[in-house]
Design a protein around this motif. Sequence first.
Motif, PDB file in Angstrom:
ATOM      1  N   GLY A  12       0.832  -1.205   0.000  1.00 13.62           N
ATOM      2  CA  GLY A  12       0.000   0.000   0.000  1.00 13.62           C
ATOM      3  C   GLY A  12       0.860   1.247   0.000  1.00 13.62           C
ATOM      4  O   GLY A  12       1.927   1.278  -0.621  1.00 13.62           O
ATOM      5  N   PRO A  13       0.424   2.305   0.727  1.00 12.84           N
ATOM      6  CA  PRO A  13       1.130   3.591   0.603  1.00 12.84           C
ATOM      7  C   PRO A  13       2.589   3.553   1.051  1.00 12.84           C
ATOM      8  O   PRO A  13       3.378   4.399   0.665  1.00 12.84           O
ATOM      9  N   ALA A  14       2.974   2.549   1.874  1.00  8.78           N
ATOM     10  CA  ALA A  14       4.367   2.487   2.338  1.00  8.78           C
ATOM     11  C   ALA A  14       5.216   1.551   1.478  1.00  8.78           C
ATOM     12  O   ALA A  14       6.370   1.273   1.809  1.00  8.78           O
ATOM     13  N   ALA A  15       4.653   1.104   0.348  1.00  8.80           N
ATOM     14  CA  ALA A  15       5.299   0.037  -0.423  1.00  8.80           C
ATOM     15  C   ALA A  15       6.729   0.364  -0.848  1.00  8.80           C
ATOM     16  O   ALA A  15       7.608  -0.470  -0.745  1.00  8.80           O
ATOM     17  N   ASP A  16       6.983   1.595  -1.302  1.00 12.48           N
ATOM     18  CA  ASP A  16       8.314   1.895  -1.867  1.00 12.48           C
ATOM     19  C   ASP A  16       9.278   2.459  -0.843  1.00 12.48           C
ATOM     20  O   ASP A  16      10.367   2.914  -1.203  1.00 12.48           O
ATOM     21  N   LEU A  17       8.902   2.435   0.402  1.00 14.90           N
ATOM     22  CA  LEU A  17       9.754   3.064   1.422  1.00 14.90           C
ATOM     23  C   LEU A  17      11.048   2.256   1.595  1.00 14.90           C
ATOM     24  O   LEU A  17      11.001   1.040   1.800  1.00 14.90           O
ATOM     25  N   ALA A  18      12.189   2.956   1.558  1.00 14.56           N
ATOM     26  CA  ALA A  18      13.474   2.242   1.604  1.00 14.56           C
ATOM     27  C   ALA A  18      13.904   1.926   3.036  1.00 14.56           C
ATOM     28  O   ALA A  18      14.850   1.188   3.249  1.00 14.56           O
ATOM     29  N   HIS A  19      13.244   2.503   4.016  1.00 12.76           N
ATOM     30  CA  HIS A  19      13.656   2.293   5.408  1.00 12.76           C
ATOM     31  C   HIS A  19      12.425   1.957   6.244  1.00 12.76           C
ATOM     32  O   HIS A  19      11.310   2.375   5.917  1.00 12.76           O
ATOM     33  N   PRO A  20      12.606   1.213   7.364  1.00 10.06           N
ATOM     34  CA  PRO A  20      11.440   0.904   8.198  1.00 10.06           C
ATOM     35  C   PRO A  20      10.963   2.148   8.941  1.00 10.06           C
ATOM     36  O   PRO A  20      11.778   3.007   9.314  1.00 10.06           O
ATOM     37  N   LEU A  21       9.660   2.243   9.166  1.00  7.16           N
ATOM     38  CA  LEU A  21       9.133   3.358   9.961  1.00  7.16           C
ATOM     39  C   LEU A  21       9.398   3.062  11.441  1.00  7.16           C
ATOM     40  O   LEU A  21       9.396   1.896  11.851  1.00  7.16           O
ATOM     41  N   PRO A  22       9.668   4.094  12.266  1.00 10.06           N
ATOM     42  CA  PRO A  22       9.996   3.843  13.671  1.00 10.06           C
ATOM     43  C   PRO A  22       8.835   3.186  14.410  1.00 10.06           C
ATOM     44  O   PRO A  22       7.674   3.469  14.135  1.00 10.06           O
ATOM     45  N   ARG A  23       9.197   2.325  15.350  1.00  3.71           N
ATOM     46  CA  ARG A  23       8.170   1.591  16.112  1.00  3.71           C
ATOM     47  C   ARG A  23       8.282   1.991  17.576  1.00  3.71           C
ATOM     48  O   ARG A  23       9.353   1.863  18.177  1.00  3.71           O
ATOM     49  N   MET A  24       7.197   2.516  18.108  1.00  4.27           N
ATOM     50  CA  MET A  24       7.183   2.956  19.509  1.00  4.27           C
ATOM     51  C   MET A  24       6.840   1.749  20.388  1.00  4.27           C
ATOM     52  O   MET A  24       5.888   1.021  20.101  1.00  4.27           O
ATOM     53  N   LEU A  25       7.611   1.552  21.455  1.00  2.63           N
ATOM     54  CA  LEU A  25       7.343   0.414  22.349  1.00  2.63           C
ATOM     55  C   LEU A  25       6.462   0.825  23.520  1.00  2.63           C
ATOM     56  O   LEU A  25       5.739   0.000  24.083  1.00  2.63           O
ATOM     57  N   ALA A  26       6.578   2.077  23.943  1.00  2.00           N
ATOM     58  CA  ALA A  26       5.785   2.588  25.067  1.00  2.00           C
ATOM     59  C   ALA A  26       5.792   4.112  24.962  1.00  2.00           C
ATOM     60  O   ALA A  26       6.713   4.696  24.378  1.00  2.00           O
ATOM     61  N   TYR A  27       4.768   4.736  25.518  1.00  2.00           N
ATOM     62  CA  TYR A  27       4.654   6.205  25.419  1.00  2.00           C
ATOM     63  C   TYR A  27       4.191   6.764  26.759  1.00  2.00           C
ATOM     64  O   TYR A  27       3.257   6.245  27.364  1.00  2.00           O
TER      65      TYR A  27
END
Length: 243
Positions: free
Chosen positions: A77-92
Motif C-alpha cells: 500500500g502507501p508504504a510500499a516503496d519506502l526504503a527504510h522501516p518506519l519507527p516503532r514505539m514500544l511505550a509512550y
Amino acid sequence: MKAALLQHLVDQASAPYRPAGPWAWHFARGKLKGDPLFAALLEPGLLPETGRYLDLGCGQGLLASWLLAAAGTPPQGPAADLAHPLPRMLAYHGVDMQAHSVAHASQALAGSPLPLQLEVDDMCTAPLPPADVVTLFDVLHYVPPAAQEMLLRRIRASLPHDGRLLLRVGDAAAGLPHHLSRLVDSLVVLGHGGGWPRLHCRSAASWCALLRELGFATGIRPMPGAGFANTLILARPTRTPLS
Ligand SMILES: C[S@@+](CC[C@H](N)C(=O)[O-])C[C@H]1O[C@@H](n2cnc3c(N)ncnc32)[C@H](O)[C@@H]1O
C-alpha cells in the motif's frame, strides 16, 4: 516521503480525535498535515527503529498517534516503496500541564495496544520515567531559563547512553519569522484555554551551546517546508561526564 503515505498517516492519526470533538479533530488534522515536523520525524536517522518515548509538553498526544499510525501502516500500500522501516514505539509517556489536552490525548489513544501513560503535571517537576527518546516539541520556551536548564540537566541524567533528546525550538535569531511563530504558539495556548503565555526564547545556536555544556552532542536537522524559523535539534548524550 510520498504524499500518499503522508495523507494515509494524517487520516489514520487524526481519526482517533473525532470522538473528542470538532476542535480536537480539526486541530489534529491541521497540525499533522501542515507541520513538517511530523513528516521529518519519519525520515531515516532521527528516531530509533524501536524505543520508549517520553513526550514532555505532549499537548493532545499527536506524536503518539502519529507513531502508532506509522507502526500500523502495512508494508504494502502507501508504504510500499519506502526504503527504510518506519519507527516503532514500544511505550509512550506523555506529560502536559493542561488537563483538557491530556483528556483529549487519553480519549484518542485509549485503544492503543502499547503501554501508554498520560499525566497532567508540570514537566519541570514531574519525575522522568526511563525512556529512549525524550521529546520537547514547541514547549521549552514556556518555562523560564533556569527551569529550562534544570529540566535539560535532569533529562541528560535520565537518558541511556544511546538515548536521544529531540527538541523543536524557535530560533530567536531569525527575526520576524520567529516572532510570527511565537505568536502562533501563544494563540494555540490561548485557544486551549491556557491564557496568554510568557515566552523565554533563545537562538538555535545558544540552545545548541547550552545542550553541549550539559553533555549532549547536537545536530540541527533539516525540516523542509518549516516556515516560522522553527528548528529541530537532535541531542545525544556524549561520553564526557557532566561537569
Ligand atoms: C505549542 S503546544 C505543543 C504541544 C505538543 N508538543 C505538540 O507538538 O503537538 C505546547 C504545550 O506545552 C504545554 N506546556 C507548557 N509548559 C508546560 C510545563 N511546564 N509542563 C508541562 N506542559 C507544559 C502546554 O500546555 C501545551 O500543551
